[in-house]
Design a protein around this motif. Sequence first.
Motif, PDB file in Angstrom:
ATOM      1  N   LEU A   1      19.032  83.859 -37.707  1.00  0.00           N
ATOM      2  CA  LEU A   1      17.744  83.467 -37.067  1.00  0.00           C
ATOM      3  C   LEU A   1      16.415  83.931 -37.744  1.00  0.00           C
ATOM      4  CD1 LEU A   1      18.633  83.593 -33.297  1.00  0.00           C
ATOM      5  CD2 LEU A   1      18.680  81.689 -34.806  1.00  0.00           C
ATOM      6  N   ARG A   2      16.617  85.158 -38.570  1.00  0.00           N
ATOM      7  CA  ARG A   2      15.748  85.817 -39.076  1.00  0.00           C
ATOM      8  C   ARG A   2      15.462  85.262 -40.587  1.00  0.00           C
ATOM      9  NH1 ARG A   2      17.438  90.591 -36.374  1.00  0.00           N
ATOM     10  NH2 ARG A   2      18.802  91.249 -38.347  1.00  0.00           N
ATOM     11  N   LEU A   3      16.298  84.502 -41.077  1.00  0.00           N
ATOM     12  CA  LEU A   3      16.183  83.871 -42.117  1.00  0.00           C
ATOM     13  C   LEU A   3      16.650  84.711 -43.404  1.00  0.00           C
ATOM     14  CD1 LEU A   3      13.331  81.393 -41.669  1.00  0.00           C
ATOM     15  CD2 LEU A   3      15.375  80.978 -41.451  1.00  0.00           C
ATOM     16  N   GLU A   4      17.439  85.718 -43.163  1.00  0.00           N
ATOM     17  CA  GLU A   4      17.641  86.765 -44.116  1.00  0.00           C
ATOM     18  C   GLU A   4      18.775  86.436 -45.199  1.00  0.00           C
ATOM     19  OE1 GLU A   4      18.380  90.448 -41.915  1.00  0.00           O
ATOM     20  OE2 GLU A   4      16.310  90.473 -41.526  1.00  0.00           O
ATOM     21  N   GLY A   5      19.199  85.192 -44.984  1.00  0.00           N
ATOM     22  CA  GLY A   5      20.257  84.826 -46.065  1.00  0.00           C
ATOM     23  C   GLY A   5      19.661  84.600 -47.444  1.00  0.00           C
ATOM     24  N   LEU A   6      18.460  84.299 -47.423  1.00  0.00           N
ATOM     25  CA  LEU A   6      18.041  83.944 -48.781  1.00  0.00           C
ATOM     26  C   LEU A   6      16.639  84.758 -48.985  1.00  0.00           C
ATOM     27  CD1 LEU A   6      17.672  80.223 -47.944  1.00  0.00           C
ATOM     28  CD2 LEU A   6      19.362  81.283 -49.572  1.00  0.00           C
ATOM     29  N   GLU A   7      16.795  85.658 -50.075  1.00  0.00           N
ATOM     30  CA  GLU A   7      15.933  86.762 -50.517  1.00  0.00           C
ATOM     31  C   GLU A   7      14.906  86.068 -51.744  1.00  0.00           C
ATOM     32  OE1 GLU A   7      13.495  89.943 -50.747  1.00  0.00           O
ATOM     33  OE2 GLU A   7      15.340  89.611 -49.275  1.00  0.00           O
TER      34      GLU A   7
ATOM     35  N   SER B   1       8.449  86.018 -42.054  1.00  0.00           N
ATOM     36  CA  SER B   1       7.869  87.064 -41.117  1.00  0.00           C
ATOM     37  C   SER B   1       7.691  86.257 -39.797  1.00  0.00           C
ATOM     38  CB  SER B   1       6.264  87.130 -41.841  1.00  0.00           C
ATOM     39  OG  SER B   1       6.540  87.888 -43.017  1.00  0.00           O
ATOM     40  N   SER B   2       7.788  84.912 -39.745  1.00  0.00           N
ATOM     41  CA  SER B   2       7.465  84.317 -38.382  1.00  0.00           C
ATOM     42  C   SER B   2       8.653  84.347 -37.704  1.00  0.00           C
ATOM     43  CB  SER B   2       6.993  82.827 -38.482  1.00  0.00           C
ATOM     44  OG  SER B   2       8.188  82.050 -39.189  1.00  0.00           O
ATOM     45  N   ARG B   3       9.772  84.713 -38.147  1.00  0.00           N
ATOM     46  CA  ARG B   3      10.920  84.894 -37.422  1.00  0.00           C
ATOM     47  C   ARG B   3      11.721  86.444 -37.427  1.00  0.00           C
ATOM     48  NH1 ARG B   3      14.727  80.797 -37.282  1.00  0.00           N
ATOM     49  NH2 ARG B   3      13.760  78.856 -36.568  1.00  0.00           N
ATOM     50  N   ALA B   4      10.638  87.412 -37.733  1.00  0.00           N
ATOM     51  CA  ALA B   4      10.953  88.687 -37.789  1.00  0.00           C
ATOM     52  C   ALA B   4      11.426  89.302 -36.440  1.00  0.00           C
ATOM     53  CB  ALA B   4       9.617  89.562 -38.018  1.00  0.00           C
ATOM     54  N   ASN B   5      10.982  88.739 -35.521  1.00  0.00           N
ATOM     55  CA  ASN B   5      11.358  89.337 -34.083  1.00  0.00           C
ATOM     56  C   ASN B   5      12.732  88.701 -33.760  1.00  0.00           C
ATOM     57  OD1 ASN B   5       9.656  91.122 -33.708  1.00  0.00           O
ATOM     58  ND2 ASN B   5       8.123  89.793 -33.141  1.00  0.00           N
ATOM     59  N   ALA B   6      13.383  87.825 -34.360  1.00  0.00           N
ATOM     60  CA  ALA B   6      14.760  87.034 -34.112  1.00  0.00           C
ATOM     61  C   ALA B   6      15.857  88.027 -33.814  1.00  0.00           C
ATOM     62  CB  ALA B   6      15.058  85.974 -34.860  1.00  0.00           C
ATOM     63  N   ASP B   7      17.059  87.548 -33.210  1.00  0.00           N
ATOM     64  CA  ASP B   7      18.156  88.220 -32.552  1.00  0.00           C
ATOM     65  C   ASP B   7      18.967  89.007 -33.778  1.00  0.00           C
ATOM     66  OD1 ASP B   7      17.048  88.268 -30.251  1.00  0.00           O
ATOM     67  OD2 ASP B   7      18.275  86.712 -29.524  1.00  0.00           O
ATOM     68  N   ASN B   8      19.251  88.120 -34.802  1.00  0.00           N
ATOM     69  CA  ASN B   8      20.101  88.154 -35.853  1.00  0.00           C
ATOM     70  C   ASN B   8      19.654  87.709 -37.367  1.00  0.00           C
ATOM     71  OD1 ASN B   8      20.939  85.347 -36.132  1.00  0.00           O
ATOM     72  ND2 ASN B   8      21.799  85.548 -34.186  1.00  0.00           N
TER      73      ASN B   8
ATOM     74  N   SER C   1       3.497  73.790 -44.735  1.00  0.00           N
ATOM     75  CA  SER C   1       3.346  74.474 -43.525  1.00  0.00           C
ATOM     76  C   SER C   1       4.401  75.460 -43.308  1.00  0.00           C
ATOM     77  CB  SER C   1       3.512  73.308 -42.318  1.00  0.00           C
ATOM     78  OG  SER C   1       4.907  72.739 -42.345  1.00  0.00           O
ATOM     79  N   ILE C   2       4.423  76.455 -42.455  1.00  0.00           N
ATOM     80  CA  ILE C   2       5.281  77.484 -42.256  1.00  0.00           C
ATOM     81  C   ILE C   2       6.560  76.723 -41.362  1.00  0.00           C
ATOM     82  CG2 ILE C   2       5.858  79.638 -40.746  1.00  0.00           C
ATOM     83  CD1 ILE C   2       3.230  80.684 -41.601  1.00  0.00           C
ATOM     84  N   PRO C   3       6.346  75.956 -40.534  1.00  0.00           N
ATOM     85  CA  PRO C   3       7.368  75.296 -39.676  1.00  0.00           C
ATOM     86  C   PRO C   3       8.313  74.432 -40.790  1.00  0.00           C
ATOM     87  CG  PRO C   3       5.389  74.994 -38.624  1.00  0.00           C
ATOM     88  CD  PRO C   3       4.783  75.474 -39.784  1.00  0.00           C
ATOM     89  N   GLY C   4       7.706  73.733 -41.605  1.00  0.00           N
ATOM     90  CA  GLY C   4       8.201  72.943 -42.580  1.00  0.00           C
ATOM     91  C   GLY C   4       9.134  73.866 -43.683  1.00  0.00           C
ATOM     92  N   VAL C   5       8.810  75.123 -44.214  1.00  0.00           N
ATOM     93  CA  VAL C   5       9.461  76.057 -44.819  1.00  0.00           C
ATOM     94  C   VAL C   5      10.536  76.647 -43.883  1.00  0.00           C
ATOM     95  CG1 VAL C   5       9.496  78.096 -46.041  1.00  0.00           C
ATOM     96  CG2 VAL C   5       7.426  76.475 -46.522  1.00  0.00           C
ATOM     97  N   VAL C   6      10.204  76.704 -42.643  1.00  0.00           N
ATOM     98  CA  VAL C   6      11.321  77.534 -41.934  1.00  0.00           C
ATOM     99  C   VAL C   6      12.545  76.372 -41.966  1.00  0.00           C
ATOM    100  CG1 VAL C   6      12.200  77.914 -39.522  1.00  0.00           C
ATOM    101  CG2 VAL C   6      10.030  78.986 -40.361  1.00  0.00           C
ATOM    102  N   ASN C   7      12.191  75.201 -41.485  1.00  0.00           N
ATOM    103  CA  ASN C   7      13.425  74.010 -41.413  1.00  0.00           C
ATOM    104  C   ASN C   7      13.801  73.861 -42.879  1.00  0.00           C
ATOM    105  OD1 ASN C   7      12.473  73.569 -38.820  1.00  0.00           O
ATOM    106  ND2 ASN C   7      11.109  71.939 -39.356  1.00  0.00           N
ATOM    107  N   ILE C   8      13.377  74.063 -43.873  1.00  0.00           N
ATOM    108  CA  ILE C   8      13.997  74.000 -45.255  1.00  0.00           C
ATOM    109  C   ILE C   8      14.918  75.182 -45.256  1.00  0.00           C
ATOM    110  CG2 ILE C   8      13.723  74.222 -47.614  1.00  0.00           C
ATOM    111  CD1 ILE C   8      10.955  72.792 -47.384  1.00  0.00           C
ATOM    112  N   LEU C   9      14.430  76.377 -44.942  1.00  0.00           N
ATOM    113  CA  LEU C   9      15.109  77.775 -45.144  1.00  0.00           C
ATOM    114  C   LEU C   9      16.508  77.579 -44.267  1.00  0.00           C
ATOM    115  CD1 LEU C   9      12.543  80.364 -45.400  1.00  0.00           C
ATOM    116  CD2 LEU C   9      13.758  79.062 -47.224  1.00  0.00           C
ATOM    117  N   GLU C  10      16.385  76.895 -43.056  1.00  0.00           N
ATOM    118  CA  GLU C  10      17.564  76.922 -42.131  1.00  0.00           C
ATOM    119  C   GLU C  10      18.528  75.958 -42.776  1.00  0.00           C
ATOM    120  OE1 GLU C  10      15.528  77.770 -37.692  1.00  0.00           O
ATOM    121  OE2 GLU C  10      15.491  75.583 -38.412  1.00  0.00           O
TER     122      GLU C  10
END
Length: 207
Positions: A112-118, A102-109, A60-69
């Motif tokens: 939050l956009r999960l850009e720490g991991l490519e 992509s689900s966090r593409a509009n985040a402020d920084n 699930s996307i929420p699950g992956v988001v939580n893992i990346l965070e």
Amino acid sequence: MGICCKQSYIHTTNLDDKAVLRAENIASDVNLLNSVEHRRIRDRMVNMFNIGILEENLSSIPGVVNILEKIQEYVPADGANVHTLICWRDGLSYERHVDAQSSRANADNSLLRLEGLEPSAQVFHKRMLLMQNVFNQRSVTRNVSESFNYVSEFLRFVTEGYITAFALEELQLDDLNEEVEINTEDVQRVSEVIVDNIWNPTRIVDG
């Protein structure tokens, strides 16, 4: 669902040199480690750590988001600006990683956009996708007994591919469609060169 998440990272914060060189023009000692570099690598290996098991659903996307965070907590950051690290994934996990970002593409920084991991596909998955998409080799599984004929066909396909590439190199051809005049002697010579290069004779010693 309990998912054991394993990740690998390559530091990229020191790769700021924009100069591009051909491999043949790079001095060989650049790739050889000195004693200081050996010690630094050992020290980094000693300091490995385990982030444990993340109780998230990788499907699930929420699950992956939580893992990346969670993993992003270990990424070097300057406030909300992160120094991106490469995160090696298998093919499916790569797609889910991209969807999560992509689900966090509009985040402020950046955090939050999960850009720490490519995300980047691991080498063996790149090879797998190449075999599936380019050469239509889709039926091989890790259980050889269940797909023996497909595995045998795959090994033959790979062997023929290497031999063809070897022959092209020996004949100084850049493409299979390139036209060239060759005779029986040329074919015989190339065959002998290929065999001589891959042949591993058994050396028998008395006693």
